[in-house]
Design an enzyme around this catalytic site. Sequence first.
Site, mmCIF file in Angstrom:
data_model
loop_
_atom_site.group_PDB
_atom_site.id
_atom_site.type_symbol
_atom_site.label_atom_id
_atom_site.label_comp_id
_atom_site.label_asym_id
_atom_site.label_seq_id
_atom_site.Cartn_x
_atom_site.Cartn_y
_atom_site.Cartn_z
ATOM 1 N N CYS A 131 0.575 -1.150 0.140
ATOM 2 C CA CYS A 131 -0.176 -0.175 0.046
ATOM 3 C C CYS A 131 0.973 1.125 -0.324
ATOM 4 O O CYS A 131 1.392 1.667 0.984
ATOM 5 C CB CYS A 131 -1.144 -0.093 0.803
ATOM 6 S SG CYS A 131 -1.820 1.264 1.067
ATOM 7 N N CYS A 134 -0.214 4.230 2.145
ATOM 8 C CA CYS A 134 -0.245 4.236 3.457
ATOM 9 C C CYS A 134 1.077 3.579 4.166
ATOM 10 O O CYS A 134 1.847 4.744 5.159
ATOM 11 C CB CYS A 134 -0.914 1.931 4.058
ATOM 12 S SG CYS A 134 -2.286 1.334 3.318
ATOM 13 N N ASP A 135 1.951 3.891 3.259
ATOM 14 C CA ASP A 135 3.699 3.568 3.912
ATOM 15 C C ASP A 135 5.007 3.715 3.109
ATOM 16 O O ASP A 135 5.405 4.586 3.485
ATOM 17 C CB ASP A 135 4.116 1.787 3.732
ATOM 18 C CG ASP A 135 3.227 0.824 5.006
ATOM 19 O OD1 ASP A 135 2.309 1.595 5.811
ATOM 20 O OD2 ASP A 135 3.167 -0.171 4.311
#
Length: 308
Positions: A131, A134-135
Amino acid sequence: MDFELIIVGGGPAGLCAGIYAVRRGIKTLIIEKGVVGGQILLAPEIGNYPGFPSVSGTDLAKSMEDHAKGVGVEFELGEVLRIEVGGGIKKVTTSNRTYECNALIISTGAIHRPLNVAGEKDFLGKGVSYCATCDGPLFKGKKVAVIGGGNHACEDAAYLADIAEKVFLIHRRDSFRAEECRLEHAKNKGVEFITDTVVEEFEGDVLLEKIRLKNVKSGGESELSVNGVFVSIGVVPLYALAEQIGVSVDERGYILVDENQITNVGGVYACGDVTGGVLQVATAIGEGCVAALSVYEYIRKPYWRKVD
Ligand SMILES: Cc1cc2nc3c(=O)[nH]c(=O)nc-3n(C[C@H](O)[C@H](O)[C@H](O)COP(=O)(O)OP(=O)(O)OC[C@H]3O[C@@H](n4cnc5c(N)ncnc54)[C@H](O)[C@@H]3O)c2cc1C
């Protein structure tokens, strides 16, 4: 009966189905195990959903959720663990309780597909991610690679190019499934394309330090020093619940439905990414609409489908 319709999964498909069902007077519950909105919550920007030339996935998800709540769809946050069917009643057991309903829509969507190569699991959260949204911010000023050749891979690479010092896009072929405009966008952002190449191994001490690559045409092996790798090679459908009750799926696990989103099990419908196809918000929405209208017929107008 607790609800006339229970929808498992609160992504775009489930939310659209809920809106259509409630507007047809059907008492409807959506059960969502994570955050309402589904996969679009991971999309930094959606530019192909009509009416929204450029919208963040979170904003689009919030609008859909507000719309559903506004028309009277009820929600439970919990995971559906078991479904039982029999005698025209469906029982849906979540982490919180068991509900009974007349009809069921399965819109459980899909999750990332792993590469399944050595070291991938070992470096999960230590350099390997599925992701970018997200990261990605964890890799500010670092070197990263995105694996894949589709729209999501290009989108991830372009997004990461604003954060990381260097972004490579590694693809096993020299042609791409991604739309031309997305490829162009990634290139314009300075993403370096490495084609005809597969990842053979993730390596490092505690954190990921490099990946071993193989050129599929020449057979030549090489190493690439990267701090992060984002695997973006498509998705696998979440079909386990459907299988529990004898719903047919294809060889890849996508639920089989007819043109009315009807499965082979009476009163059970499916829509969105879990049924395969082009895996887009627009198609998830369309299928959610059709599924809800089929449920309406099933519950309120069953004679519409009777053949003499
Ligand atoms: C990074 C990224 C970028 C994308 N960009 C675009 C784009 O630009 N344009 C576009 O059209 N599409 C895009 N997509 C694809 C799009 O998000 C999906 O096609 C769409 O979300 C599918 O909707 P869905 O409702 O079928 O499934 P999902 O969005 O997957 O929603 C399914 C929901 O079901 C829930 N669920 C699963 N199992 C259970 C259970 N047992 N109990 C309760 N709840 C459960 C999940 O938590 C999830 O919220 C993108 C996807 C990603 C990941």
